[in-house]
Structure formats: structure tokens, C-alpha cells
Design a protein around this motif. Structure first.
Motif, PDB file in Angstrom:
ATOM      1  N   LEU A 147       2.538  37.035   9.836  1.00 40.52           N
ATOM      2  CA  LEU A 147       1.792  37.654  10.947  1.00 40.52           C
ATOM      3  C   LEU A 147       2.457  38.945  11.428  1.00 40.52           C
ATOM      4  N   ILE A 148       3.121  39.629  10.520  1.00 40.34           N
ATOM      5  CA  ILE A 148       3.779  40.880  10.904  1.00 40.34           C
ATOM      6  C   ILE A 148       2.774  41.894  11.435  1.00 40.34           C
ATOM      7  N   TRP A 149       1.531  41.787  10.986  1.00 42.85           N
ATOM      8  CA  TRP A 149       0.506  42.739  11.415  1.00 42.85           C
ATOM      9  C   TRP A 149       0.239  42.655  12.909  1.00 42.85           C
ATOM     10  N   LEU A 150       0.598  41.523  13.551  1.00 40.36           N
ATOM     11  CA  LEU A 150       0.376  41.395  14.993  1.00 40.36           C
ATOM     12  C   LEU A 150       1.175  42.432  15.769  1.00 40.36           C
ATOM     13  N   SER A 151       2.402  42.682  15.332  1.00 39.94           N
ATOM     14  CA  SER A 151       3.241  43.664  16.010  1.00 39.94           C
ATOM     15  C   SER A 151       2.651  45.060  15.873  1.00 39.94           C
ATOM     16  N   THR A 152       2.176  45.381  14.676  1.00 35.56           N
ATOM     17  CA  THR A 152       1.533  46.679  14.461  1.00 35.56           C
ATOM     18  C   THR A 152       0.247  46.780  15.257  1.00 35.56           C
ATOM     19  N   ALA A 153      -0.512  45.692  15.296  1.00 30.86           N
ATOM     20  CA  ALA A 153      -1.785  45.692  16.031  1.00 30.86           C
ATOM     21  C   ALA A 153      -1.573  45.951  17.517  1.00 30.86           C
ATOM     22  N   ALA A 154      -0.512  45.366  18.083  1.00 29.87           N
ATOM     23  CA  ALA A 154      -0.231  45.573  19.511  1.00 29.87           C
ATOM     24  C   ALA A 154       0.027  47.044  19.791  1.00 29.87           C
TER      25      ALA A 154
END
Length: 254
Positions: A147-154
Motif C-alpha cells: 500500500l505504498i501508493w497511499l503515501s503518494t496519494a495523500a
């Protein structure tokens, strides 16, 4: 340490040095012409410096398998991911206070604005136990989590929000500003999002935060140019800038 890693660390160190110079100079400004957005700019500089330092730390401790090094790797990773969203949150506040100098967010507004960063922080600090954003293997080497994309999404949420704010103000300008002022505020999130996409697409590539350091230089130079048009003691624009302001107001009144 191989040659590629040495170059990578060197680039990050150059970025940190440039950011520290800007921080030293900006923090030392104590005259009346300093604007309300300066605290947010300073916090962005600090975030960027810490992110680059954490990034270097992740590379320096890899393959060192002592307990202390593993803990240090986790600390660097948590700091790295936590500050992503906080940097972007400060950027939104910077844009708001730059476009609307009298802007003061109410507590509810500030909480809603900070919510993505707070959620990202919760994911980051629990990742050593959940492995959501990153994992560290037996050799003490960092790997991306599912779920690394969550950090980018934020972070992207904040960058998109700032873009909407700038475009809306550009369309219905409340003050006299040059086109380049809006372009700079639009280039920052656009280029940062492009760097994020590249980094997510090509594993091992790390360009976001050195790109951010270069963009901070762009903002810094723009701020310095603006201060050249103001009187140091009073903060009032000089004659040339005042004439531009009067012409803009006359055009809108007509």
C-alpha cells in the motif's frame, strides 16, 4: 559502497546543502516585508531536508544487520513516509497565505486540511508492524509495501487541491499579480506529481525530493524578486510596482 549509491547520496547531500542555505537565509529575515507565508515556506524547507536525510539514512544502514541498525532503518523509513504528506500540506497553506495574505484557517478547516496527513502518519508509524507502506528484510534492506501508493496519494491530494485554488484565483483575481506568479504556483505541484509518477513507475528511481529541492529554489528566487520591489522598512511596494497595481485597479473599475 558502490559508485551508483555514492552518486545518489552525493546528489541528496547537495540538495540538503542548498535547502539549508535557503533555510538559514529565510529564517534570518526579520524585517516588516516578510510575508505571512514565510512560516509555511520554512516548514517545507525543514521537511525537505529531513526527507533527504532519511532517504540517505535508508541507504547507509542497508545490509547492516545489527539490532540498532534495523531500528534506525525503521525510524528513517517512518520519517521519510510521514513527511511526504506534511510537506504537501504545508504547500497548500503556503499557497493560501500567499494568494490571500489575511487567510487564517479555523480549527475545523485546519483539521480537515490536515486529515490526509494525519492518516498517512498513522499508516507510516504502524508499518513496522503491518508492512503496509514498506518492509525491511533479513539483510536490513528496504522494499516497497503493498500500500505504498497511499503515501503518494495523500501528497497528491494536497497538490491537486493547491492547483484548484491557484486556478480559481487566477480566473477571478482579487489582487494585481503577474501571470508568472500563477505559473510558478502551478508548476510546483505539476512537476512534483510528474516526479512521483516516474518514481512509482520505475522501482529504484528516487527523484521526487531532489526535484522538490530544485523547485524550492524556484520559489525562493521568486520570493526574493518580490522583496526587491518592496521597501525594506515599510513593506510597501516601490513606485514601479505601485503603478502596476493602480493600472490593474483602473482596468477592473472600467
Amino acid at each position: 559502497m558502490d559508485y551508483v549509491m555514492a552518486q545518489y547520496l552525493e546528489v541528496n547531500m547537495i540538495g540538503m546543502t542548498l535547502l539549508l542555505v535557503m533555510l538559514f537565509y529565510s529564517a534570518g529575515k526579520r524585517n516588516i516585508s516578510v510575508k505571512s507565508e514565510q512560516p509555511h515556506f520554512l516548514r517545507m524547507l525543514v521537511c525537505n531536508i529531513l526527507i533527504l536525510a532519511a532517504d540517505n539514512g535508508i541507504y547507509l544502514v542497508r545490509n547492516h544487520q545489527t539490532a540498532g541498525m534495523v531500528v534506525l532503518n525503521h525510524v528513517c523509513c517512518m520519517l521519510f513516509f510521514t513527511l511526504h504528506a506534511w510537506f504537501a500540506c504545508e504547500w497548500v497553506l503556503y499557497v493560501l497565505t500567499r494568494l490571500y495574505p489575511r487567510f487564517r484557517a479555523a480549527k475545523r478547516q485546519l483539521f480537515l486540511l490536515m486529515l490526509p496527513a494525519l492518516l498517512n502518519t498513522a499508516f507510516a508509524v504502524t508499518t513496522p508492524f503491518t508492512g503496509l507502506l514498506y518492509t525491511i528484510n533479513e539483510e536490513n534492506v528496504y522494499h516497497r509495501g503493498p500500500l505504498i501508493w497511499l503515501s503518494t496519494a495523500a501528497a497528491v491530494v494536497y497538490l491537486l487541491l493547491s492547483t484548484v485554488i491557484v486556478l480559481r484565483e487566477w480566473r477571478h483575481a482579487t489582487r494585481s499579480r503577474k501571470t508568472v506568479d500563477y505559473v510558478i504556483l502551478l508548476l510546483f505541484p505539476f512537476l512534483l506529481m510528474a516526479a512521483n509518477l516516474l518514481q512509482m513507475r520505475f522501482y529504484g528511481l528516487s527523484v521526487v525530493w531532489i526535484c522538490s529541492a530544485m523547485l524550492m529554489i524556484m520559489i525562493f528566487v521568486d520570493v526574493m524578486n518580490d522583496q526587491l520591489t518592496r521597501d525594506r522598512m515599510t513593506g510597501i511596494y516601490n513606485r514601479g510596482q505601485m503603478n502596476a497595481q493602480l493600472q490593474w485597479e483602473a482596468g477592473h473599475l472600467d
